[in-house]
Design an enzyme around this catalytic site. Structure first.
Site: not given
Ligand code: MRU
Length: 367
Positions: A246, A257
């Site tokens: 991300d 994650k």
């Protein structure tokens, strides 16, 4: 991507009406629901509630959000438009693609005073970002394929077993995915690949989304509990790990994650290569220390408390822990660069250090 006889993307704009449509990923794999994003508020809600999710897709959705902001702010004072854009950027904190994409469309459109021209330019820029992300992922597949080929050559027999975490597939991007792009490329090349799919609690993006994607494309896979990876690695059942991200710092620290860090530790302990696949839009070039500088989203504890699933076609939400037990929901963790074997990007593969990253993207480090 191909699903049955259809070619799907997770977001698109209706050519005739201009409506922005998304697949509502909360319902997959048991129900296929398409939703129209009609306003900035619906964009913010879609990102927050994870109807759309995954770093590149959050970025593209944010870009279309600016298009909707231009429509809503027509005739309103200039700061109204910017306020709407800031709301979109604040929808989720960790994926850097969101602010990157919103800023890019904003920069293109802010100087335009004619509302019609602004709207048209915002739509065109959002569409351009979507196409670029699709192409980035295609190239990530192209550059990742030789790595899988090499593992296969070394192995001589049996499938190449690749472990992945969460969903870094086309649902999280536009086409191909990031972590899955080399896997799809290997499958297309006729190679024998098998994917260990971490279920990825609490929202089970692996079990729900990655498994659905891979199954629809005909890629062999097995869903495992989040804690099974270490055991499989110890027993020679994992040849390599590929995950998405991300936000990755210019020095190679990787936010992904929650649970990714533990997979990287287990991979290192077992001498297994741990690759991170990402487009350049997921690098945060300014950052140097991922642990201190990357904002980690904390989400509603109810996502931990309840599990969703299908009960004979009916969606069910089931309480797991004692109702009174406090729960905490950290959505991401940071894997330090020292645990990363390499980055697979649209420009090629590089090591996880500032110098190696700079070698591929020198212009990003010019001050
Ligand atoms: O919370 P999510 O589902 O948005 O998290 C997604 C991930 O962690 C992905 O691995 C990451 O965005 C990379 S997507 C190509």
């Amino acid at each position: 991507m191909r699903v049955g006889d259809k070619n799907l993307r997770p977001i698109w704009q209706d050519e005739e009406t201009g409506a922005v449509k998304v697949i509502d990923q909360r319902h997959l794999p048991h129900r296929f629901v398409v939703e129209e994003l009609e306003s900035v508020e619906s964009v913010v809600a879609a990102i927050r509630e994870m109807r759309v999710r995954g770093a590149p897709l959050i970025g593209v959705t944010g870009a279309y959000g600016v298009y909707l902001a231009a429509r809503e702010a027509r005739g309103a004072p200039e700061d109204g438009f910017r306020r709407l854009c800031n709301r979109i950027k604040a929808a989720r904190p960790t994926a850097v693609n969101l602010s990157w994409a919103v800023n890019r469309v904003l920069e293109k459109t802010a100087p335009l005073t004619d509302p019609g021209k602004r709207l048209e330019t915002a739509g065109a820029e959002a569409a351009a970002i979507a196409e670029e992300e699709a192409e980035n992922c295609r190239r990530i597949g192209m550059h990742g394929l030789p790595i899988i080929r090499e593992v296969m050559a070394r192995k001589r027999s049996g499938p190449v077993n690749i472990l992945t975490h969460c969903n870094a597939g086309w649902l999280a991007c536009i086409e191909y995915g990031t972590a899955t792009a080399p896997i799809y490329a290997a499958h297309d090349a006729g190679m024998d690949v098998h994917v260990w799919v971490d279920e990825t609690r609490p929202l089970n993006q692996g079990a729900r989304l990655t498994a659905w994607e891979l199954g629809a494309y005909g890629v062999k896979h097995t869903v495992i509990t989040d804690n099974a990876g270490g055991h499989l690695m110890q027993h020679g059942e994992v040849d390599m790990v590929i995950v998405g991200t991300d936000r990755t710092t210019g020095t190679g620290d990787v936010a992904n994650k929650i649970g990714t860090y533990l997979k990287a530790l287990a991979a290192r302990d077992n001498g297994i290569p741990f690759y991170v696949a990402l487009p350049s839009t997921t690098f945060d070039w300014r950052l140097e220390d991922g642990l201190r500088e990357i904002p980690i989203e904390e989400r509603d504890a109810d996502e931990v408390r309840y599990v969703y699933g299908s009960d004979g076609g009916v969606g069910r939400r089931v309480l797991v822990p004692p109702a009174a037990s406090p729960c905490a929901n950290y959505a991401f963790d940071v894997t330090p660069a020292r645990l990363v074997t390499g980055f697979i990007t649209e420009r090629g593969v590089c090591g996880a250090s500032r110098d190696a990253i700079k070698g591929l993207f020198p212009e990003k480090f010019e001050s």
